[in-house]
Design a protein around this motif. Structure first.
Motif, PDB file in Angstrom:
ATOM      1  N   PHE B  23       1.415 112.069  25.680  1.00  0.00           N
ATOM      2  CA  PHE B  23       2.533 111.765  25.868  1.00  0.00           C
ATOM      3  C   PHE B  23       3.537 112.892  26.459  1.00  0.00           C
ATOM      4  O   PHE B  23       4.252 112.593  27.433  1.00  0.00           O
ATOM      5  N   HIS B  24       3.645 114.153  25.922  1.00  0.00           N
ATOM      6  CA  HIS B  24       4.511 115.309  26.348  1.00  0.00           C
ATOM      7  C   HIS B  24       3.759 115.733  27.319  1.00  0.00           C
ATOM      8  O   HIS B  24       4.688 116.312  28.296  1.00  0.00           O
ATOM      9  N   ARG B  27       4.882 113.591  30.406  1.00  0.00           N
ATOM     10  CA  ARG B  27       6.334 113.939  30.462  1.00  0.00           C
ATOM     11  C   ARG B  27       6.728 115.162  31.153  1.00  0.00           C
ATOM     12  O   ARG B  27       7.745 115.166  32.060  1.00  0.00           O
ATOM     13  N   ILE B 137       8.721 119.773  24.332  1.00  0.00           N
ATOM     14  CA  ILE B 137       9.300 118.368  24.024  1.00  0.00           C
ATOM     15  C   ILE B 137      10.819 117.995  24.339  1.00  0.00           C
ATOM     16  O   ILE B 137      11.442 117.216  23.617  1.00  0.00           O
ATOM     17  N   ILE B 138      11.293 119.333  24.862  1.00  0.00           N
ATOM     18  CA  ILE B 138      12.925 119.161  25.233  1.00  0.00           C
ATOM     19  C   ILE B 138      12.961 118.023  26.235  1.00  0.00           C
ATOM     20  O   ILE B 138      12.472 117.832  27.223  1.00  0.00           O
ATOM     21  N   PRO B 139      13.966 117.056  25.781  1.00  0.00           N
ATOM     22  CA  PRO B 139      14.211 115.988  27.027  1.00  0.00           C
ATOM     23  C   PRO B 139      15.073 116.480  27.936  1.00  0.00           C
ATOM     24  O   PRO B 139      16.336 116.774  27.872  1.00  0.00           O
ATOM     25  N   GLU B 141      15.953 115.306  30.812  1.00  0.00           N
ATOM     26  CA  GLU B 141      17.161 114.718  31.391  1.00  0.00           C
ATOM     27  C   GLU B 141      18.578 114.750  31.022  1.00  0.00           C
ATOM     28  O   GLU B 141      19.539 114.446  31.629  1.00  0.00           O
ATOM     29  N   ILE B 142      18.502 115.198  29.680  1.00  0.00           N
ATOM     30  CA  ILE B 142      20.151 115.666  29.231  1.00  0.00           C
ATOM     31  C   ILE B 142      20.517 116.827  29.853  1.00  0.00           C
ATOM     32  O   ILE B 142      21.795 117.287  29.469  1.00  0.00           O
ATOM     33  N   SER B 154      16.482 125.765  16.680  1.00  0.00           N
ATOM     34  CA  SER B 154      16.583 124.344  16.242  1.00  0.00           C
ATOM     35  C   SER B 154      16.332 123.482  17.414  1.00  0.00           C
ATOM     36  O   SER B 154      16.486 123.920  18.573  1.00  0.00           O
ATOM     37  N   THR B 156      17.059 119.334  17.807  1.00  0.00           N
ATOM     38  CA  THR B 156      18.105 118.523  18.327  1.00  0.00           C
ATOM     39  C   THR B 156      19.491 119.039  18.390  1.00  0.00           C
ATOM     40  O   THR B 156      20.278 118.810  19.031  1.00  0.00           O
ATOM     41  N   LEU B 157      19.810 120.134  17.589  1.00  0.00           N
ATOM     42  CA  LEU B 157      21.025 121.006  17.679  1.00  0.00           C
ATOM     43  C   LEU B 157      21.200 121.565  19.039  1.00  0.00           C
ATOM     44  O   LEU B 157      22.247 121.467  19.705  1.00  0.00           O
ATOM     45  N   TYR B 159      19.829 120.426  21.781  1.00  0.00           N
ATOM     46  CA  TYR B 159      20.038 119.298  22.629  1.00  0.00           C
ATOM     47  C   TYR B 159      21.560 118.814  22.639  1.00  0.00           C
ATOM     48  O   TYR B 159      22.232 118.486  23.456  1.00  0.00           O
ATOM     49  N   GLN B 160      22.057 118.893  21.269  1.00  0.00           N
ATOM     50  CA  GLN B 160      23.469 118.531  21.073  1.00  0.00           C
ATOM     51  C   GLN B 160      24.347 119.454  21.743  1.00  0.00           C
ATOM     52  O   GLN B 160      25.083 118.859  22.588  1.00  0.00           O
ATOM     53  N   HIS B 163      23.855 119.091  25.902  1.00  0.00           N
ATOM     54  CA  HIS B 163      24.759 117.677  26.067  1.00  0.00           C
ATOM     55  C   HIS B 163      26.102 118.177  26.171  1.00  0.00           C
ATOM     56  O   HIS B 163      26.857 117.699  27.239  1.00  0.00           O
TER      57      HIS B 163
END
Lengths: 380, 290
Positions: B23-24, B27, B137-139, B141-142, B154, B156-157, B159-160, B163
């Motif tokens: 998957f990744h 991606r 696995i960092i998204p 597109e953001i 971290s 998700t932090l 990504y936050q 973003h």
């Protein structure tokens, strides 16, 4: 994972480190029986995963089996730093001449194993490190070189241990403790005090033993030593359900995805004047079952008055998480108001799904700060 | 420019045939990363959506000139996979796997430093240089391309905060998730040094958390070695001592490793520390505008 004194000593014994003979007891009667078998004066020691047992009255001498029963009756059920004593360790009493300190720890900063030894044992090692650092011998083991006997020798000489008989015994114990540390993939093995008896024998009188959780998959015997009954009941439930949960002392239940974001969420609740009830990390996913399990654990805490659901969609898409939340609400009865903040991948879509379904008591907020404020308001 | 991964990256994915690896890996390829090979012992000769799979990393390197590895194999086998990549001459090595035993990481950490190989992770989201390459696995597109370097313990932090930066119109040179374990291949200081010498990076955001002393070491490094401004955020002010907060490395031991101590160490060296992710992004925006 922290081990009880009696478990740590059992591991010490297997690696050849001298320990006193003892028996485990969960009732006063068992304590009497144990003392009878040991035949002589014993020490009754509370088994809890907290320091300061002695000061709290959790360690007592008993000259006879009847006394051991009495002391066990006093200690069992006692509260030590919020933990109820459910077990006592009955150990043959030692004639103590001197008390030393020996530990092996995982030094994250140096990225090496750290050996520490001092002849000023029996007291708080952090105090020794501050008050008389010259008395505390410290030595790292290079991971590529591994442990050799010279490490033990240098430690003992640098700490100023002079008696040749003791030197020999301590050097041997350092090697054995290092074998236990690596063999059990420990983060900490501490003997405080390491005693010298009136006969000149060096022996471990206490044990502090922490094993790397990530290594438990290949240490099944140690993994089975975990005492679920002793853990906070909600933390035990969380472990059973595979939810990462730490109980705190507040009213706002917190659910985030990812460890860092969940920690930041707990902080933001505090920052806007609220008190978080817990830390809970949903992990990378946001599937309905994960949400149900986490909500079940969080709402098991009677102090919780509102729930703050903080999700940042990365790989996980917010529309999927929104569906997961709705599905979870369908499966789970919860009376608590819930504030949801969705951001990141497909956040608009996720918010729309929640607004359209409009379950009662569910509030959707655009930012982390707004959501935290709302959740704190609702908990008041 | 950017750091660690860019257009010259030729990626071999160890564990490409597993569901996560596939998957990744795909991606990462769709973001433009040159994914040249996969390795799964026993599956040599197969392919994953056109990406050839080899039995060994050495064979993958010989056939495809892979120069970067991403490890996606389960924790019990991750150390083995990392050593295999090192000895095949690949580097950087990015290990995404969570749950690698700490004792194994002590040895790996020492070994990669002796061999001079850059390693990121384990238990990390990987490395993304927006518009150039994504390994992990960092998204992507953001995030947008830009001048802000981001380094974090971290996922998700990060990504936050990325973003929030994007919403303020800011982009990133490279985002590096160094991982949440007690011992990781590259520390904050290792990554800060790379950002300092990277021409694309003009400002740096450091996202730390409780446990260990890497933020304190970073503070000293920033003061003595860095010319570029750094803004920080620390998670875990409310964390109780002795409890592991999700990441294996996020634990306050005794009185060591608190968020307050880290914040004070950074501020004492002139690093601004945001109280919330939002404020952190605003502090960076103020730097960029200045």
């Amino acid at each position: 994972m922290d081990l009880y004194e009696f478990q740590g000593k059992e591991l010490f014994r297997r690696f050849g480190i001298p320990v006193s003979e003892g028996r485990l007891a969960t009732t006063p009667e068992e304590a009497r029986q144990g003392a009878q078998e040991l035949d002589g004066p014993v020490v009754v020691k509370a088994q809890v995963l907290a320091g300061g047992r002695g000061k709290a009255g959790g360690i007592k001498l008993a000259a006879t089996p009847a006394e051991a029963e009495e002391r066990a009756r006093e200690i069992l059920g006692m509260d030590i730093r919020g933990l109820a004593v459910q077990k006592v360790w009955i150990e043959r009493a030692s004639e103590i001449e001197r008390e030393y300190y020996l530990s092996i720890s995982f030094d994250r900063g140096a990225k090496k194993t750290l050996l520490m030894f001092t002849t000023q044992g029996g007291i708080d090692i952090e105090e020794v490190a501050v008050s008389s650092p010259e008395a505390l011998a410290r030595l790292h083991v290079d991971p590529l070189e591994g442990y050799h006997a010279w490490h033990g020798r240098r430690l003992v000489y640098e700490a100023g241990l002079e008696d040749p008989g003791e030197q020999k015994q301590v050097v041997k114990i350092v090697g054995q403790l290092h074998a236990a540390f690596t063999g059990c993939e420990a983060m900490l093995c501490e003997i405080n005090p390491l005693i010298v008896t009136t006969e000149g024998e060096v022996r471990a009188l206490d044990s502090k033993f922490t094993v790397d959780d990530n290594a438990l998959f290949r240490l099944p015997e140690i993994a089975s030593m975990r005492d679920l009954a002793a853990a906070d009941p909600l933390e035990a439930l969380a472990r059973e359900k595979g939810v990462t949960y730490v109980k705190l002392d507040g009213e706002v239940g917190v659910l985030g995805n990812g460890a860092g974001l969940s920690m930041a969420t707990v902080d933001v609740v505090t920052f806007v004047g609220g008190r978080p009830a817990n830390f809970c990390d949903l992990g990378g996913g946001g599937d309905a079952q994960g949400v149900v399990d986490a909500l079940e654990v969080i709402t098991g805490d009677p102090q919780v008055r509102s729930i703050f659901f903080n999700i940042f969609g990365g790989i996980t898409r917010c529309d999927e998480v929104a569906r997961g939340i709705l599905q979870a609400l369908g499966q789970l009865e919860t009376r608590h108001p819930m504030v949801v903040r969705l951001d990141g991948t497909n956040a608009e879509e996720g918010r729309r799904i929640l607004r359209d379904a409009a379950p009662p008591n569910l509030y959707v907020e655009p930012t982390m700060l707004d959501a935290a404020r709302r959740a704190v308001e609702l908990a008041a | 420019m950017a750091i660690l991964v860019d257009r010259s990256t030729r990626l071999v994915v160890q564990g490409l045939t597993g569901s996560e690896g596939r998957f990744h890996g795909l991606r990462n390829r769709s973001h433009g990363t040159d994914v040249v090979a996969g390795v799964t012992p026993g599956k040599g000769g197969q392919d994953v959506d056109g990406i050839p799979v080899f039995d060994t990393v050495a064979a993958a390197v010989e056939e495809t000139e892979a120069n970067t590895a991403m490890v996606f194999v389960p924790a019990p086998f991750a150390a083995d996979a990392i050593y295999e990549a090192i000895d095949a001459g690949v580097g950087p090595i990015v290990c995404i796997t969570e749950g690698v035993p700490a004792h194994e990481m002590l040895h790996i950490h020492a070994y990669v430093h002796v061999r001079g190989v850059a390693m990121i992770g384990p238990n990390c989201p990987g490395v993304l240089s927006p518009g150039k390459a994504n390994v992990g696995i960092i998204p992507a597109e953001i995030f947008r391309e830009g001048s802000v370097g981001l380094v974090s313990r971290s996922g998700t932090l990060t990504y936050q905060i990325g973003h929030e930066l994007a919403q303020l119109g800011l982009g990133n040179s490279t985002i590096v998730g160094i991982g949440g374990d007690p011992v990781v291949g590259s520390s904050f200081v290792d990554v800060l040094a790379r950002f300092e010498s990277d021409p694309q990076t003009e400002q740096v955001v450091l996202i730390g958390e409780i446990g260990g002393e890497e933020e304190e070491k970073a503070a000293a490094f920033i003061e003595s070695e860095m010319t570029k401004p750094v803004v920080a955020y620390i998670a875990g002010f409310t964390a109780p001592p002795g409890k592991t907060m999700g990441h294996a490395g996020a634990i306050i031991s005794g009185s060591a490793g608190t968020a307050q101590a880290k914040k004070e160490a950074l501020e004492a060296r002139g690093v601004k520390v945001g109280t919330t992710p939002t404020e952190t992004a605003e502090l960076v925006a103020a730097l960029v505008r200045a």
